[in-house]
Design a protein around this motif. Structure first.
Motif, PDB file in Angstrom:
ATOM      1  N   LEU A  26       0.817  -1.217   0.000  1.00 41.02           N
ATOM      2  CA  LEU A  26       0.000   0.000   0.000  1.00 41.02           C
ATOM      3  C   LEU A  26       0.852   1.270   0.000  1.00 41.02           C
ATOM      4  CD1 LEU A  26      -2.675  -1.175   2.590  1.00 41.02           C
ATOM      5  CD2 LEU A  26      -3.054  -0.798   0.138  1.00 41.02           C
ATOM      6  N   GLY A  27       2.187   1.123   0.106  1.00 40.22           N
ATOM      7  CA  GLY A  27       3.050   2.301   0.172  1.00 40.22           C
ATOM      8  C   GLY A  27       3.766   2.622  -1.128  1.00 40.22           C
ATOM      9  N   VAL A  28       3.394   1.982  -2.239  1.00 41.48           N
ATOM     10  CA  VAL A  28       4.152   2.211  -3.474  1.00 41.48           C
ATOM     11  C   VAL A  28       3.777   3.536  -4.136  1.00 41.48           C
ATOM     12  CG1 VAL A  28       4.547  -0.228  -3.983  1.00 41.48           C
ATOM     13  CG2 VAL A  28       2.531   0.910  -4.929  1.00 41.48           C
ATOM     14  N   SER A  29       4.760   4.135  -4.803  1.00 40.63           N
ATOM     15  CA  SER A  29       4.536   5.395  -5.514  1.00 40.63           C
ATOM     16  C   SER A  29       4.310   5.165  -7.002  1.00 40.63           C
ATOM     17  CB  SER A  29       5.747   6.320  -5.317  1.00 40.63           C
ATOM     18  OG  SER A  29       6.934   5.662  -5.713  1.00 40.63           O
ATOM     19  N   ASN A  30       4.622   3.970  -7.482  1.00 44.92           N
ATOM     20  CA  ASN A  30       4.472   3.685  -8.913  1.00 44.92           C
ATOM     21  C   ASN A  30       3.810   2.321  -9.077  1.00 44.92           C
ATOM     22  OD1 ASN A  30       4.794   4.153 -11.712  1.00 44.92           O
ATOM     23  ND2 ASN A  30       6.774   3.143 -11.736  1.00 44.92           N
ATOM     24  N   ARG A  66       3.101  -6.971  -3.065  1.00 40.48           N
ATOM     25  CA  ARG A  66       2.360  -7.790  -2.104  1.00 40.48           C
ATOM     26  C   ARG A  66       2.475  -9.282  -2.455  1.00 40.48           C
ATOM     27  NH1 ARG A  66      -3.827  -5.986  -2.738  1.00 40.48           N
ATOM     28  NH2 ARG A  66      -2.790  -3.990  -2.351  1.00 40.48           N
ATOM     29  N   PHE A  67       2.817  -9.556  -3.717  1.00 38.28           N
ATOM     30  CA  PHE A  67       3.001 -10.950  -4.131  1.00 38.28           C
ATOM     31  C   PHE A  67       4.445 -11.430  -3.953  1.00 38.28           C
ATOM     32  CE2 PHE A  67      -0.631  -9.380  -6.662  1.00 38.28           C
ATOM     33  CZ  PHE A  67      -1.598 -10.303  -6.271  1.00 38.28           C
ATOM     34  N   GLY A  68       5.300 -10.562  -3.408  1.00 38.80           N
ATOM     35  CA  GLY A  68       6.712 -10.912  -3.250  1.00 38.80           C
ATOM     36  C   GLY A  68       6.973 -12.157  -2.408  1.00 38.80           C
ATOM     37  N   PRO A  69       6.376 -12.239  -1.204  1.00 36.07           N
ATOM     38  CA  PRO A  69       6.649 -13.434  -0.395  1.00 36.07           C
ATOM     39  C   PRO A  69       6.258 -14.723  -1.108  1.00 36.07           C
ATOM     40  CG  PRO A  69       5.679 -11.718   0.961  1.00 36.07           C
ATOM     41  CD  PRO A  69       5.596 -11.237  -0.465  1.00 36.07           C
ATOM     42  N   ARG A  70       5.099 -14.728  -1.764  1.00 40.42           N
ATOM     43  CA  ARG A  70       4.688 -15.939  -2.487  1.00 40.42           C
ATOM     44  C   ARG A  70       5.663 -16.249  -3.625  1.00 40.42           C
ATOM     45  NH1 ARG A  70      -1.656 -17.349  -2.897  1.00 40.42           N
ATOM     46  NH2 ARG A  70      -1.813 -17.769  -0.672  1.00 40.42           N
ATOM     47  N   ALA A  71       6.115 -15.211  -4.322  1.00 39.14           N
ATOM     48  CA  ALA A  71       7.045 -15.432  -5.428  1.00 39.14           C
ATOM     49  C   ALA A  71       8.340 -16.065  -4.911  1.00 39.14           C
ATOM     50  CB  ALA A  71       7.344 -14.111  -6.139  1.00 39.14           C
ATOM     51  N   LEU A  72       8.844 -15.561  -3.781  1.00 39.85           N
ATOM     52  CA  LEU A  72      10.093 -16.139  -3.251  1.00 39.85           C
ATOM     53  C   LEU A  72       9.884 -17.556  -2.750  1.00 39.85           C
ATOM     54  CD1 LEU A  72      11.280 -13.324  -3.669  1.00 39.85           C
ATOM     55  CD2 LEU A  72      12.547 -13.660  -1.548  1.00 39.85           C
ATOM     56  N   PHE A  80      -2.721  -9.287   8.709  1.00 39.90           N
ATOM     57  CA  PHE A  80      -3.195  -7.905   8.549  1.00 39.90           C
ATOM     58  C   PHE A  80      -4.689  -7.815   8.857  1.00 39.90           C
ATOM     59  CE2 PHE A  80       0.554  -7.805   5.672  1.00 39.90           C
ATOM     60  CZ  PHE A  80       1.234  -6.766   6.285  1.00 39.90           C
ATOM     61  N   ARG A  81      -5.054  -6.770   9.607  1.00 39.70           N
ATOM     62  CA  ARG A  81      -6.474  -6.548   9.896  1.00 39.70           C
ATOM     63  C   ARG A  81      -7.212  -6.036   8.670  1.00 39.70           C
ATOM     64  NH1 ARG A  81      -5.687  -2.391  14.586  1.00 39.70           N
ATOM     65  NH2 ARG A  81      -3.656  -2.297  13.541  1.00 39.70           N
ATOM     66  N   SER A  82      -6.483  -5.252   7.835  1.00 38.14           N
ATOM     67  CA  SER A  82      -7.146  -4.641   6.685  1.00 38.14           C
ATOM     68  C   SER A  82      -6.206  -4.625   5.498  1.00 38.14           C
ATOM     69  CB  SER A  82      -7.563  -3.203   7.004  1.00 38.14           C
ATOM     70  OG  SER A  82      -7.952  -2.528   5.816  1.00 38.14           O
ATOM     71  N   ARG A  83      -6.685  -4.981   4.348  1.00 35.35           N
ATOM     72  CA  ARG A  83      -5.885  -4.885   3.121  1.00 35.35           C
ATOM     73  C   ARG A  83      -5.954  -3.500   2.521  1.00 35.35           C
ATOM     74  NH1 ARG A  83      -9.169  -9.400   0.200  1.00 35.35           N
ATOM     75  NH2 ARG A  83      -9.504  -9.808   2.395  1.00 35.35           N
ATOM     76  N   PHE A  84      -6.694  -2.578   3.167  1.00 41.99           N
ATOM     77  CA  PHE A  84      -6.916  -1.255   2.575  1.00 41.99           C
ATOM     78  C   PHE A  84      -6.188  -0.123   3.294  1.00 41.99           C
ATOM     79  CE2 PHE A  84     -10.858  -3.701   1.620  1.00 41.99           C
ATOM     80  CZ  PHE A  84     -10.675  -3.781   0.252  1.00 41.99           C
ATOM     81  N   SER A  85      -5.713  -0.359   4.514  1.00 44.33           N
ATOM     82  CA  SER A  85      -5.181   0.738   5.321  1.00 44.33           C
ATOM     83  C   SER A  85      -3.680   0.588   5.537  1.00 44.33           C
ATOM     84  CB  SER A  85      -5.894   0.771   6.680  1.00 44.33           C
ATOM     85  OG  SER A  85      -5.161   1.573   7.587  1.00 44.33           O
ATOM     86  N   LEU A  86      -2.908   1.541   4.970  1.00 48.09           N
ATOM     87  CA  LEU A  86      -1.457   1.531   5.180  1.00 48.09           C
ATOM     88  C   LEU A  86      -1.140   1.695   6.661  1.00 48.09           C
ATOM     89  CD1 LEU A  86       1.454   1.597   4.002  1.00 48.09           C
ATOM     90  CD2 LEU A  86       1.171   4.075   3.745  1.00 48.09           C
ATOM     91  N   GLU A  87      -1.885   2.562   7.333  1.00 46.11           N
ATOM     92  CA  GLU A  87      -1.596   2.858   8.734  1.00 46.11           C
ATOM     93  C   GLU A  87      -1.766   1.623   9.624  1.00 46.11           C
ATOM     94  OE1 GLU A  87      -3.808   6.176  10.185  1.00 46.11           O
ATOM     95  OE2 GLU A  87      -3.080   5.939  12.242  1.00 46.11           O
ATOM     96  N   THR A  88      -2.890   0.924   9.476  1.00 43.64           N
ATOM     97  CA  THR A  88      -3.065  -0.269  10.327  1.00 43.64           C
ATOM     98  C   THR A  88      -2.135  -1.388   9.883  1.00 43.64           C
ATOM     99  OG1 THR A  88      -4.879  -1.257   9.045  1.00 43.64           O
ATOM    100  CG2 THR A  88      -5.487   0.292  10.805  1.00 43.64           C
ATOM    101  N   ALA A  89      -1.808  -1.437   8.593  1.00 43.86           N
ATOM    102  CA  ALA A  89      -0.855  -2.456   8.129  1.00 43.86           C
ATOM    103  C   ALA A  89       0.488  -2.264   8.822  1.00 43.86           C
ATOM    104  CB  ALA A  89      -0.692  -2.386   6.606  1.00 43.86           C
ATOM    105  N   HIS A  90       0.923  -1.004   8.912  1.00 43.95           N
ATOM    106  CA  HIS A  90       2.191  -0.747   9.587  1.00 43.95           C
ATOM    107  C   HIS A  90       2.117  -1.116  11.075  1.00 43.95           C
ATOM    108  CE1 HIS A  90       4.102   2.151   6.388  1.00 43.95           C
ATOM    109  NE2 HIS A  90       4.022   0.902   5.991  1.00 43.95           N
TER     110      HIS A  90
END
Ligand code: MN
Ligand code: MN
Length: 357
Positions: free
Chosen positions: A85-89, A94-100, A131-141
Motif C-alpha cells: 500500500l506504500g508504493v509510488s508507482n 504484495r506478491f513478493g513473499p509468495r514469489a520467493l 493484517f487486519r485490513s488490506r486497505f489501510s497503510l496505517e493499520t498495516a504498519h
C-alpha cells in the motif's frame, strides 16, 4: 595421434578404484563429506526441489497463532510481509513473499560463506504478518510492528520478505525499540524522502522517519547503489550524516572497497540490513515497482553482501520483488538468493550465532 594418447593406465586405475564400484557414492574430501552428511538423508536421497509444500528458502515452517505467538527455540524467523500500500508507482510487491516461496534450489549449502544456514540456525518460515485490513497503510504498519515485536521479544531475529519498502519503518520500530541500530541499505533509492500526496509513510521515505524516530543512527548508516532521477528527494541522507555510495561510483571504487567502507563504518555495532531488489539493474531484476537503469549486477550484489560476514546483524529484510513484471522469474530468483546470503550472514552474527552443537 598426439591428441588421442590414452590416460596413463595407473592413473585410470586409481580413479576407478576411488570413484566407481562400491565407492560410486562416496565423497572423499572431508569438508564436502561433512556437507553431504547434513543435506542428504540417511536413505541416500535429498528432497526433490520441485516437490512438497513451499516455504521461504525451503526452511521448516511453523504455524503461528498470532493471538499467542510462540517462537520458542528459534534463532531466526523468516516472515512474509505481503503489503504494497506504500508504493509510488507500479504495485505488486504484495506478491513478493509468495514469489520467493516458489523459488527452488537455493542452498542449502553456501560454499562462499561456508555454512548451511537452514541447518546451522534454528530457523523457520513463520508465515505472513496477519493484517487486519488490506486497505489501510496505517493499520498495516501497526500490524507489522506488532508481529515483529513478538518475534524480537522472544529473542529471535526477524528476516522479512516484502512487500514494499515502507515495511522497514514498522519493522525497525520493533527491532530498535531499545535504541538506534546501524543500517546497511542497498537500493537504487535512498528512501529518505518527505511527504508525497499527503502521505509520509510511503516506500520512498522509511529511513527519514527511522532517523527522526530514533531507530537508526545516521552516522552509522550507509546507502549503496543509489541512482536515477529521484536524487533531488534525498537531501535528508546527506544532511543527517548518512554515507551514500551511488551506483556510478561502484565501478571505480570496486566492491572490496565498498565492503571495507561498510565494515569500518559499522564495526561491531548492532546492524539492520535492508535489501531493495531494485538495487540490481533491471537486466537482472525487472520485476520491481520502480526500476532504475544502471544498477548492480547479481555478481556484484552477491560479492557485496558476502563481504558482510561477521557483522553484528540483528535483523534484515528483502523487499520490492513484484512478480507480475518478472516474466522469467529471475527477479524472484535473485531475491531468494540474496535472502539466502543474508540468512547465511546471520550464522556468523554475534547477536545470533550458529546453533549450539
Ligand atoms: Mn527502497
Ligand atoms: Mn528502490
Amino acid at each position: 595421434m598426439a591428441n588421442r594418447e590414452p590416460v596413463p593406465p595407473e592413473e585410470l586405475a586409481r580413479l576407478r578404484a576411488k570413484y566407481s564400484g562400491d565407492n560410486v557414492g562416496v565423497i572423499h574430501q572431508p569438508e564436502f563429506a561433512r556437507v553431504a552428511s547434513r543435506v542428504i538423508d540417511p536413505s541416500g536421497t535429498r528432497s526433490a526441489p520441485f516437490a512438497g509444500l513451499t516455504s521461504l528458502l525451503s526452511a521448516p515452517t511453523r504455524r503461528i497463532d498470532w493471538s499467542a505467538p510462540d517462537f520458542a527455540g528459534l534463532q531466526v524467523a523468516l516472515l512474509g510481509v505481503p503489503m504494497d500500500l506504500g508504493v509510488s508507482n507500479r504495485n505488486g510487491s504484495r506478491f513478493g513473499p509468495r514469489a520467493l516461496r516458489t523459488i527452488e534450489r537455493i542452498g542449502p549449502y553456501n560454499p562462499n560463506l561456508d555454512c548451511i544456514p537452514t541447518v546451522d540456525l534454528a530457523v523457520a518460515d513463520v508465515g505472513d504478518v496477519p493484517f487486519r485490513s488490506r486497505f489501510s497503510l496505517e493499520t498495516a504498519h501497526e500490524d507489522i510492528t506488532r508481529a515483529v515485536a513478538a518475534i524480537v521479544a522472544a529473542g529471535v531475529a526477524p528476516l522479512s520478505v516484502g512487500g514494499d519498502h515502507s515495511i522497514s519503518l514498522p519493522i525497525l520500530r520493533a527491532v530498535a525499540a531499545d535504541g538506534p541500530v546501524c543500517l546497511v541499505h542497498i537500493d537504487a533509492h535512498c528512501d529518505t524522502g518527505g511527504a508525497f500526496d499527503g502521505e509520509r509513510f510511503h516506500h520512498g521515505g522509511p529511513f527519514r522517519h527511522a532517523v527522526l524516530e530514533g531507530l537508526i543512527d545516521p552516522a552509522h548508516t550507509i546507502q549503496i547503489g543509489i541512482r536515477g532521477s529521484s536524487e533531488y528527494l534525498w537531501e535528508f541522507s546527506v544532511d543527517s550524516g548518512m554515507t551514500v555510495i551511488h551506483a556510478e561510483e561502484i565501478g571505480g571504487l570496486g566492491i572490496p572497497a565498498v565492503i571495507e567502507t561498510v565494515r569500518s563504518l559499522v564495526g561491531n555495532r548492532p546492524v539492520y540490513l535492508s535489501y531493495d531488489i531494485d538495487s540490481l539493474d533491471p537486466a537482472f531484476a525487472p520485476g520491481t515497482g520502480t526500476p532504475e537503469i544502471g544498477g548492480l549486477t547479481t555478481r556484484e550484489a552477491l560479492e557485496l553482501v558476502r563481504g558482510f560476514r561477521g557483522l553484528n546483524l540483528v535483523g534484515g529484510d528483502l523487499v520490492e520483488v513484484a512478480p507480475q513484471y518478472d516474466a522469467t522469474t529471475n527477479t524472484a530468483h535473485a531475491g531468494a538468493q540474496l535472502l539466502f546470503e543474508i540468512l547465511s550472514l546471520m550464522v556468523f552474527s554475534p547477536s545470533i550465532g550458529a546453533r549450539a552443537g
